[in-house]
Enzyme design. Structure first.
Site, PDB file in Angstrom:
ATOM      1  N   HIS A  17       0.711  -1.086   0.082  1.00 10.95           N
ATOM      2  CA  HIS A  17       0.376  -0.138  -0.145  1.00 10.95           C
ATOM      3  C   HIS A  17       0.713   1.405  -0.072  1.00 10.95           C
ATOM      4  CE1 HIS A  17      -3.240  -2.979   2.214  1.00 10.95           C
ATOM      5  NE2 HIS A  17      -3.296  -2.869   0.355  1.00 10.95           N
ATOM      6  N   GLU A  52       1.451   4.156   2.744  1.00 12.53           N
ATOM      7  CA  GLU A  52       1.839   3.556   4.231  1.00 12.53           C
ATOM      8  C   GLU A  52       3.654   3.472   4.445  1.00 12.53           C
ATOM      9  OE1 GLU A  52      -0.129  -0.217   4.842  1.00 12.53           O
ATOM     10  OE2 GLU A  52      -1.856   0.705   4.799  1.00 12.53           O
ATOM     11  N   HIS A  56       2.628  -3.410   7.118  1.00 12.32           N
ATOM     12  CA  HIS A  56       1.403  -1.487   6.737  1.00 12.32           C
ATOM     13  C   HIS A  56       1.944  -0.781   7.743  1.00 12.32           C
ATOM     14  CE1 HIS A  56      -0.570  -4.288   3.629  1.00 12.32           C
ATOM     15  NE2 HIS A  56       0.437  -5.074   3.963  1.00 12.32           N
ATOM     16  N   GLU A  58       1.390  -4.338  11.584  1.00 15.07           N
ATOM     17  CA  GLU A  58       1.174  -3.178  11.327  1.00 15.07           C
ATOM     18  C   GLU A  58       2.064  -2.052  12.319  1.00 15.07           C
ATOM     19  OE1 GLU A  58      -1.238  -2.242   9.611  1.00 15.07           O
ATOM     20  OE2 GLU A  58      -2.842  -3.560   8.831  1.00 15.07           O
TER      21      GLU A  58
END
Length: 494
Positions: A230, A233, A328, A401
């Site tokens: 992504h 990010e 991420h 994350e």
């Protein structure tokens, strides 16, 4: 209505509707309504036509206030989060209010104190704006969208100011970083081109290990790490760089890890999206992290290349793919945390909790309480879910994350905003946690770690790279002390 200077290339852009934003503003000067004279200082000029830039439209609301519209991801109007633009031709002591009016998400860390980043030509280090100058609210004037408004005072007329959602990390910066590593001629660092993106940007694959592990016929224990699927990010790239920097260092933990493990790292899976300033999608508007089940070699070539390599390793009897970690950044939660998979086999399910629990011991910004294990249908096409189903019971697949904003240290309530260095420190701590996991450290058995218990209260089995009798061969024979983040000097030794 504001007027704008326009180049020939921009003349076809319709700036009149949120639905028709098709590109970034380019040296767009905002002139007061009805103004016919020469432009003056204080007539702001906006620009986002640069690498990873994003600003699709500017409307002047009043002398001091501007509505700013994020350009949606290319070929996908659903995603509008990342912004990155410059402002110049400012007047000293000029005060403005900028309203970002078309976010595609309702929940945001702006509710919890997050603020945009800013730097200028005379102050090139990124800083967060003071949270007291930032407001996040639902606005009836903009289809009841959530709006993020921030107040700012320009103080140096000759400076160009740059504002961004988070610390940018561009494709060019990434290439320069890898070029600098390659020039060091380390015999345990290998860079290869695994494929190309749709726009012919390079998909780099790094291998970090002792050359002995790559000799023909050698058995390999592989840790596979990916990042930046992504593109908006950006913290993912800082964490990934922290992992790489640690693994190539001369730290005794890094040397031990290189001796026993093979690290395969694809740090930027979506180079086109990164270059274009997208938040979530590729050039063609695909969320690549939903296409692992059947990636197309022409529409998702980077994903296709990585998947083919992983399947090839999975089918090699000499290769054991031990870990897959996809990095991420999260837009609504604090701290670092992980997502794992749910398995019918209770023992396998509980074994996968070991690594995040160990990481929680090493990194104060990592939260095990926020770590969760799921099999949501909406996540079926992600790398973690697909590879968790493909690989055998000895492999563990995680999404790592990290917050776009901050972390909260256990026992406190104060949010500590992440810096570029703090993101990289998390990466270093991820890398060193593999040492604890594999028990290369002879002192690891003495740690009072909160391990999950399996059925019948058996102690959780660990993978092992070294027989117990060889534990004393670990370099220095010492365990590194628990990491603590130095908020006053984040660049200090860890």
């Amino acid at each position: 209505m504001a007027e704008r200077s326009q180049t020939a290339s921009e003349a076809g852009n319709d700036m009149g509707s949120d639905d028709t934003i098709g590109g970034n503003v380019s040296k767009y000067m905002v002139l007061p309504a009805g103004y016919c004279g020469q432009p003056k200082k204080g007539h702001l000029t906006f620009d986002a036509c640069f690498e990873s830039g994003n600003l699709g439209r500017v409307d002047q609301v009043s002398e001091f206030e501007y509505d700013l519209f994020i350009r949606p991801d290319t070929c996908n109007p659903r995603f509008r989060v990342w912004f990155n633009f410059t402002v110049e031709n400012v007047k000293e002591s000029q005060r403005v209010i900028f309203n970002i009016v078309n976010f595609s998400k309702t929940k945001s860390l702006y509710r919890d104190g997050m603020a945009p980043m800013v730097k200028s030509t005379s102050r090139p280090k990124w800083q967060r704006l003071p949270p007291k100058n930032v407001y996040y609210y639902r606005c009836p004037d903009h289809r009841k969208n959530y709006v993020m408004s921030f107040a700012f005072c320009f103080d140096r007329e000759e400076d160009i100011y740059q504002f961004a959602y988070c610390y940018p990390y561009t494709y060019t910066r990434f290439q320069h970083y890898l070029d600098s590593l390659q020039k060091r001629n380390m015999d345990y660092f290998f860079r290869e081109k695994l494929g190309q993106s749709v726009q012919q940007r390079q998909l780099d694959l790094l291998t970090i290990t002792s050359p002995d592990n790559l000799r023909e016929g050698a058995e390999q224990k592989v840790v596979f790490i990916t990042g930046r699927v992504h593109p908006g990010e950006t913290p993912s790239s800082f964490v990934c760089q922290g992992i790489i920097d640690f693994l190539i260092s001369q730290h005794p933990v890094a040397r031990a890890l290189r001796e026993h493990l093979v690290f395969k790292i694809a740090p930027m899976l979506n180079p086109d999206g990164v270059y274009l300033g997208n938040y979530r999608c590729s050039l063609m508007g695909f969320d690549l992290n939903r296409h692992w089940l059947d990636p197309s070699p022409w529409a998702h070539p980077t994903l296709h290349g990585v998947k083919q390599l992983i399947i090839q390793m999975h089918n090699d009897p000499k290769t054991s793919l031990e870990f897959y970690i996809d990095i991420h950044a999260h837009s609504t939660m604090m701290n670092g945390f992980m997502y794992g998979n749910i398995f019918e086999d209770e023992e396998r399910f509980q074994r996968q909790a070991i690594f995040p629990k160990l990481l929680c011991q090493n990194a104060e910004d990592f939260s095990y309480s926020s770590t969760s294990f799921n099999r949501d249908a909406v996540k079926a096409g992600t790398g973690r879910r697909f590879l968790g189903g493909l690989l055998d019971h000895t492999s563990y697949c995680y999404t790592l994350e990290v917050s776009f904003y901050s972390y909260i240290i256990g026992g406190t309530t104060a949010a500590v905003p992440y810096t570029e260095e703090a993101y990289m420190k998390l990466g270093r701590n991820v890398a060193r946690t593999f040492l604890d996991y594999y028990r290369l450290n002879p002192m690891a058995e003495k740690l009072a770690l909160p391990m999950p218990r399996l059925r019948k209260e058996k102690p959780p089995p660990h993978k092992s790279l070294l027989p117990r009798g060889r534990a004393s061969n670990y370099p220095n024979g010492k365990r590194d002390k628990k990491i603590s983040v130095d908020h006053k000097d984040p660049s200090g030794p860890f």
